[in-house]
Design a protein around this motif. Structure first.
Motif, PDB file in Angstrom:
ATOM      1  N   LEU A 101       0.816  -1.209   0.000  1.00  0.00           N
ATOM      2  CA  LEU A 101       0.000   0.000   0.000  1.00  0.00           C
ATOM      3  C   LEU A 101       0.854   1.265   0.000  1.00  0.00           C
ATOM      4  O   LEU A 101       0.583   2.216  -0.742  1.00  0.00           O
ATOM      5  CB  LEU A 101      -0.934   0.013   1.207  1.00  0.00           C
ATOM      6  CG  LEU A 101      -1.830   1.252   1.239  1.00  0.00           C
ATOM      7  CD1 LEU A 101      -2.864   1.197   0.148  1.00  0.00           C
ATOM      8  CD2 LEU A 101      -2.455   1.450   2.590  1.00  0.00           C
ATOM      9  N   VAL A 148       0.624  -4.084  16.086  1.00  0.00           N
ATOM     10  CA  VAL A 148       0.596  -3.791  14.655  1.00  0.00           C
ATOM     11  C   VAL A 148      -0.784  -4.141  14.135  1.00  0.00           C
ATOM     12  O   VAL A 148      -1.254  -5.262  14.317  1.00  0.00           O
ATOM     13  CB  VAL A 148       1.650  -4.611  13.896  1.00  0.00           C
ATOM     14  CG1 VAL A 148       1.618  -4.269  12.413  1.00  0.00           C
ATOM     15  CG2 VAL A 148       3.030  -4.356  14.465  1.00  0.00           C
ATOM     16  N   ILE A 150      -3.286  -4.363  10.857  1.00  0.00           N
ATOM     17  CA  ILE A 150      -3.352  -4.378   9.401  1.00  0.00           C
ATOM     18  C   ILE A 150      -4.815  -4.286   8.993  1.00  0.00           C
ATOM     19  O   ILE A 150      -5.650  -5.033   9.492  1.00  0.00           O
ATOM     20  CB  ILE A 150      -2.744  -5.685   8.858  1.00  0.00           C
ATOM     21  CG1 ILE A 150      -1.310  -5.814   9.372  1.00  0.00           C
ATOM     22  CG2 ILE A 150      -2.767  -5.713   7.336  1.00  0.00           C
ATOM     23  CD1 ILE A 150      -0.716  -7.179   9.127  1.00  0.00           C
ATOM     24  N   GLY A 154      -4.992  -2.614   3.426  1.00  0.00           N
ATOM     25  CA  GLY A 154      -3.555  -2.841   3.339  1.00  0.00           C
ATOM     26  C   GLY A 154      -2.751  -1.867   4.168  1.00  0.00           C
ATOM     27  O   GLY A 154      -1.530  -1.877   4.156  1.00  0.00           O
ATOM     28  N   VAL A 156      -1.002  -0.408   7.381  1.00  0.00           N
ATOM     29  CA  VAL A 156      -0.397  -1.009   8.562  1.00  0.00           C
ATOM     30  C   VAL A 156      -0.121   0.085   9.579  1.00  0.00           C
ATOM     31  O   VAL A 156       0.588   1.040   9.302  1.00  0.00           O
ATOM     32  CB  VAL A 156       0.928  -1.719   8.201  1.00  0.00           C
ATOM     33  CG1 VAL A 156       1.576  -2.305   9.438  1.00  0.00           C
ATOM     34  CG2 VAL A 156       0.680  -2.801   7.176  1.00  0.00           C
ATOM     35  N   GLN A 158       1.058   0.983  13.664  1.00  0.00           N
ATOM     36  CA  GLN A 158       1.793   0.377  14.763  1.00  0.00           C
ATOM     37  C   GLN A 158       1.739   1.321  15.949  1.00  0.00           C
ATOM     38  O   GLN A 158       1.442   2.494  15.805  1.00  0.00           O
ATOM     39  CB  GLN A 158       3.241   0.193  14.349  1.00  0.00           C
ATOM     40  CG  GLN A 158       3.519   0.984  13.114  1.00  0.00           C
ATOM     41  CD  GLN A 158       4.930   1.192  12.770  1.00  0.00           C
ATOM     42  OE1 GLN A 158       5.815   1.030  13.575  1.00  0.00           O
ATOM     43  NE2 GLN A 158       5.138   1.591  11.550  1.00  0.00           N
TER      44      GLN A 158
ATOM     45  N   ILE B  99       4.922   7.751  19.794  1.00  0.00           N
ATOM     46  CA  ILE B  99       4.061   6.597  19.937  1.00  0.00           C
ATOM     47  C   ILE B  99       4.666   5.356  19.303  1.00  0.00           C
ATOM     48  O   ILE B  99       4.432   4.235  19.729  1.00  0.00           O
ATOM     49  CB  ILE B  99       2.716   6.932  19.245  1.00  0.00           C
ATOM     50  CG1 ILE B  99       1.721   7.488  20.246  1.00  0.00           C
ATOM     51  CG2 ILE B  99       2.147   5.748  18.551  1.00  0.00           C
ATOM     52  CD1 ILE B  99       0.475   7.969  19.548  1.00  0.00           C
ATOM     53  N   ASP B 100       5.405   5.556  18.257  1.00  0.00           N
ATOM     54  CA  ASP B 100       6.059   4.446  17.580  1.00  0.00           C
ATOM     55  C   ASP B 100       7.202   5.014  16.752  1.00  0.00           C
ATOM     56  O   ASP B 100       7.432   6.219  16.780  1.00  0.00           O
ATOM     57  CB  ASP B 100       5.067   3.657  16.707  1.00  0.00           C
ATOM     58  CG  ASP B 100       4.451   4.545  15.647  1.00  0.00           C
ATOM     59  OD1 ASP B 100       5.048   5.570  15.310  1.00  0.00           O
ATOM     60  OD2 ASP B 100       3.369   4.206  15.153  1.00  0.00           O
ATOM     61  N   VAL B 138       0.096 -12.541   6.746  1.00  0.00           N
ATOM     62  CA  VAL B 138      -1.350 -12.357   6.792  1.00  0.00           C
ATOM     63  C   VAL B 138      -1.907 -12.696   5.423  1.00  0.00           C
ATOM     64  O   VAL B 138      -1.437 -12.178   4.414  1.00  0.00           O
ATOM     65  CB  VAL B 138      -1.701 -10.890   7.122  1.00  0.00           C
ATOM     66  CG1 VAL B 138      -3.200 -10.718   7.203  1.00  0.00           C
ATOM     67  CG2 VAL B 138      -1.020 -10.460   8.406  1.00  0.00           C
ATOM     68  N   LEU B 140      -4.274 -12.410   2.419  1.00  0.00           N
ATOM     69  CA  LEU B 140      -5.216 -11.447   1.838  1.00  0.00           C
ATOM     70  C   LEU B 140      -6.271 -12.225   1.064  1.00  0.00           C
ATOM     71  O   LEU B 140      -7.459 -12.105   1.302  1.00  0.00           O
ATOM     72  CB  LEU B 140      -4.477 -10.494   0.908  1.00  0.00           C
ATOM     73  CG  LEU B 140      -3.325  -9.712   1.561  1.00  0.00           C
ATOM     74  CD1 LEU B 140      -2.738  -8.724   0.566  1.00  0.00           C
ATOM     75  CD2 LEU B 140      -3.808  -8.965   2.782  1.00  0.00           C
ATOM     76  N   MET B 146       0.421 -11.171   2.772  1.00  0.00           N
ATOM     77  CA  MET B 146       1.119  -9.942   3.081  1.00  0.00           C
ATOM     78  C   MET B 146       2.175 -10.307   4.118  1.00  0.00           C
ATOM     79  O   MET B 146       1.873 -10.940   5.129  1.00  0.00           O
ATOM     80  CB  MET B 146       0.148  -8.944   3.674  1.00  0.00           C
ATOM     81  CG  MET B 146       0.785  -7.626   4.013  1.00  0.00           C
ATOM     82  SD  MET B 146      -0.546  -6.472   4.340  1.00  0.00           S
ATOM     83  CE  MET B 146       0.344  -4.969   4.371  1.00  0.00           C
ATOM     84  N   VAL B 148       4.766  -8.956   6.830  1.00  0.00           N
ATOM     85  CA  VAL B 148       5.089  -7.783   7.627  1.00  0.00           C
ATOM     86  C   VAL B 148       6.332  -8.105   8.435  1.00  0.00           C
ATOM     87  O   VAL B 148       6.356  -9.092   9.168  1.00  0.00           O
ATOM     88  CB  VAL B 148       3.939  -7.408   8.577  1.00  0.00           C
ATOM     89  CG1 VAL B 148       4.298  -6.168   9.377  1.00  0.00           C
ATOM     90  CG2 VAL B 148       2.660  -7.189   7.796  1.00  0.00           C
ATOM     91  N   ILE B 150       9.065  -6.827  11.259  1.00  0.00           N
ATOM     92  CA  ILE B 150       9.324  -5.831  12.295  1.00  0.00           C
ATOM     93  C   ILE B 150      10.769  -5.975  12.731  1.00  0.00           C
ATOM     94  O   ILE B 150      11.224  -7.073  13.042  1.00  0.00           O
ATOM     95  CB  ILE B 150       8.391  -6.051  13.497  1.00  0.00           C
ATOM     96  CG1 ILE B 150       6.939  -6.014  13.028  1.00  0.00           C
ATOM     97  CG2 ILE B 150       8.632  -4.997  14.576  1.00  0.00           C
ATOM     98  CD1 ILE B 150       5.949  -6.477  14.066  1.00  0.00           C
ATOM     99  N   VAL B 156       8.787  -1.111  10.570  1.00  0.00           N
ATOM    100  CA  VAL B 156       7.849  -2.098  10.070  1.00  0.00           C
ATOM    101  C   VAL B 156       7.817  -2.032   8.556  1.00  0.00           C
ATOM    102  O   VAL B 156       7.530  -0.990   7.985  1.00  0.00           O
ATOM    103  CB  VAL B 156       6.431  -1.834  10.621  1.00  0.00           C
ATOM    104  CG1 VAL B 156       5.448  -2.846  10.058  1.00  0.00           C
ATOM    105  CG2 VAL B 156       6.437  -1.885  12.136  1.00  0.00           C
ATOM    106  N   GLN B 158       6.436  -3.937   4.915  1.00  0.00           N
ATOM    107  CA  GLN B 158       5.383  -4.821   4.435  1.00  0.00           C
ATOM    108  C   GLN B 158       5.579  -5.071   2.960  1.00  0.00           C
ATOM    109  O   GLN B 158       6.291  -4.340   2.295  1.00  0.00           O
ATOM    110  CB  GLN B 158       4.031  -4.149   4.646  1.00  0.00           C
ATOM    111  CG  GLN B 158       4.237  -2.706   4.911  1.00  0.00           C
ATOM    112  CD  GLN B 158       3.052  -1.845   4.804  1.00  0.00           C
ATOM    113  OE1 GLN B 158       2.052  -2.197   4.226  1.00  0.00           O
ATOM    114  NE2 GLN B 158       3.182  -0.657   5.342  1.00  0.00           N
ATOM    115  N   TYR B 160       3.409  -7.323  -0.452  1.00  0.00           N
ATOM    116  CA  TYR B 160       2.482  -8.325  -0.932  1.00  0.00           C
ATOM    117  C   TYR B 160       3.267  -9.476  -1.544  1.00  0.00           C
ATOM    118  O   TYR B 160       4.313  -9.261  -2.148  1.00  0.00           O
ATOM    119  CB  TYR B 160       1.569  -7.761  -2.026  1.00  0.00           C
ATOM    120  CG  TYR B 160       0.688  -6.627  -1.577  1.00  0.00           C
ATOM    121  CD1 TYR B 160       0.092  -6.629  -0.323  1.00  0.00           C
ATOM    122  CD2 TYR B 160       0.422  -5.563  -2.427  1.00  0.00           C
ATOM    123  CE1 TYR B 160      -0.728  -5.594   0.076  1.00  0.00           C
ATOM    124  CE2 TYR B 160      -0.400  -4.524  -2.042  1.00  0.00           C
ATOM    125  CZ  TYR B 160      -0.969  -4.540  -0.792  1.00  0.00           C
ATOM    126  OH  TYR B 160      -1.776  -3.518  -0.409  1.00  0.00           O
TER     127      TYR B 160
END
Lengths: 338, 338
Positions: A101, A148, A150, A154, A156, A158, B99-100, B138, B140, B146, B148, B150, B156, B158, B160
DNA sequence: TCTGGCACTCCCGGTCCGGGAGTGCCAGTC
DNA sequence: GACTGGCACTCCCGGACCGGGAGTGCCAGA
């Protein structure tokens, strides 16, 4: 209003957009084969000026369109000129190579900027209109988790979570199972309600942690309504005659303010296929000389907006066609990942 | 070279940075209490010009520093002026609210832009220098996954993946277990080797899928050496006198080119604590008038760079102090999430 | 080695001016 | 009545010109 007067307006808009210089009666009567003399055109121009469609920078200069003039042009005079076959193929190919994405959005925004020679803005699929596909919990330290999320579009997201107590590996697994069970497939709009009940469903020992987690989830999915946007083509603002140095600064500043960008992309009339907001219609002082062309996109329903931003004096038919075409292709791509 | 000559150079640099106007001998002798007359300063200036540290825009104008002059100033004359206590507290508070990782980077880049009134650039922690913390798969669609990833720096990524055959839920679980078993905790630099052997470790039925997955993982972690960077403060380029319209465009363009940005941040001399590259030292034509101040950051070892970019005529002591302070705080923050 | 003095250079802002583009209006024509 | 050619008028724009000012280089003297 006369048909010929409209033709004169069109001529003025087209010439002005092309040359960026006030256009005079002689130029109109000569280049646009209206079959009338410059004097006649002058009369029409006087009328158009009276009616507020065009204006003179100063006496004895040619005319330039007003915002009202552009509006009329867009509504009644501009025939959208579709992209060439080659362009369409290029768009298609470029976008279909996207990897995820993020990549789709990045490519889209660049493509728009390049096609239109303007600044392009693309909103990431709005969380409000997405559903949860999967939630993953990763332990950073015994008391620190990373959540995380999702979504079905698509996207993501965190977030770090501070836990009130140490968590074992099994605890994490259980929490993961729990939140996924509850949230998977649910629209994020419904999430707050579900999350509120989450803690109650956990084992008593995990109660405290679950509610800490719930609190953060809530922030992630709800409070974080802030939208993400990507911008490209800022350099196009410096195209000769686009914006003078003075007016450049506030626009560059605005491009780094999500709030302003979202206002420009206009979440309000989100159902419109394509929106053109000219000058004052943006309701932003700094954008009084700016036109924004936006379109919604998404698989089936609209999940986000994209658009292009440039001086009111822009190539409307071309820009509109480009935005529309790109929005369509992106929607198609998203459709494939449903 | 004379001590007083150095003082004259310092005076010229400081005054020119403050006023953005060529500074004359009279101004130097008056404002900087050197205890000598303007005529004497003129002699020193003639020497400095001869030696290439300053130059005259034209006869009968004051002097402005050359790149060589700034270089000398930075190396020997500029006393770094640390941030005020209030500023330090503000930096600390602002960054600790992150926050991240995305948020850390975003906040950092904005903070830098605001503190220095220049354009700020922050590189995301480089994948090359990170390890895998977790890999998540994950589904789809039945044939589309997908991935991902970390990393230990909180990044992070990602992607496809198109699968050669349909996968059951159990297949996905098994693949997830497998890749995590193999990759968790491993530095990404070692990943290619590990991934190459991955397919062989899977159940025979999953062989084809595992190798498809392996191929994509390879792309994700390796081919995708491209770095991510965040930029903020582009509007600062339009500060009066910073860049004239002509030179603005190539810089705005460069700010959207990851490649150029990475070159500016300079992965080469990555061990240096802080680097100042002035004018030509950037080896980029469009940045001949530009100074880049960069620092590495990271928990313990350097995982990325951040920096600030502005006209050669910038406040070096202040900018250097700000970049250094922010880089330190960010390193601290990352340390906490190890 | 430093300083005051002085002639010189060059930029900068202001004024002035002529050419050109474009207009508005008017009287004449179809 | 609609259109046209003609004409006087307005205003911008670029170039030329000019005087003041800032800054310099150099020199002779302390």
């Amino acid at each position: 209003m006369d048909d010929r007067k409209l033709e004169v307006l069109r001529a003025i808009v087209e010439d002005y957009v092309a040359t960026q210089e006030p256009v005079g009666s002689k130029a109109v009567s000569q280049r646009h084969s209206l079959g009338v003399s410059a004097a006649t055109v002058r009369n029409d121009m006087a009328y158009l000026e009276e009616a507020g469609y065009i204006q003179q920078p100063h006496t004895s200069a040619g005319r330039i369109p007003t915002a009202k003039g552009y509006r009329l042009f867009v509504d009644r005079l501009g025939k959208i000129k579709p992209l060439s076959a080659a362009e369409r193929r290029a768009v298609h190919r470029f976008l279909s190579e996207a990897i995820d994405l993020d990549d789709v959005v990045t490519r889209t925004v660049r493509l728009l900027a390049q096609l239109t020679h303007q600044v392009a803005v693309v909103q990431y699929p709005s969380l409000n209109r997405s559903s949860v596909r999967h939630l993953e919990l990763v332990s950073l330290t015994p008391t620190r988790l990373m959540v995380v999320m999702i979504t079905d579009t698509g996207r993501v997201e965190q977030r770090y979570v501070e836990m009130p107590a140490e968590l074992s590996e099994d605890d994490v697994l259980e929490l993961r199972r729990l939140v996924n069970e509850q949230l998977q497939g649910k629209p994020l709009a419904d999430a707050p309600r579900i999350i509120a009940d989450l803690a109650g469903l956990a084992r008593p020992e995990l109660h405290a942690t679950a509610s800490a987690l719930a609190r953060v989830l809530l922030e992630t999915v709800v409070a974080r309504t802030e939208e993400r946007v990507a911008v490209a083509g800022a350099a196009n603002l410096t195209r000769p005659g686009n914006f003078f140095a003075g007016s450049l600064r506030p626009i560059l500043e605005a491009l780094e303010e999500e709030v302003v960008l979202m206002q420009l992309l206009g979440r309000a009339d989100s159902n419109a296929l394509l929106t053109v907001r000219i000058g004052d219609e943006n309701n932003l002082d700094d954008f009084r000389e700016t036109t924004v062309v936006t379109a919604g996109y998404g698989p089936g329903s609209v999940v986000g907006h994209m658009g292009v931003l440039g001086p009111t004096r822009m190539d409307y038919p071309g820009t509109i066609a480009a935005v529309r075409a790109v929005a369509r292709y992106v929607s198609e791509i998203l459709e494939q990942n449903r």
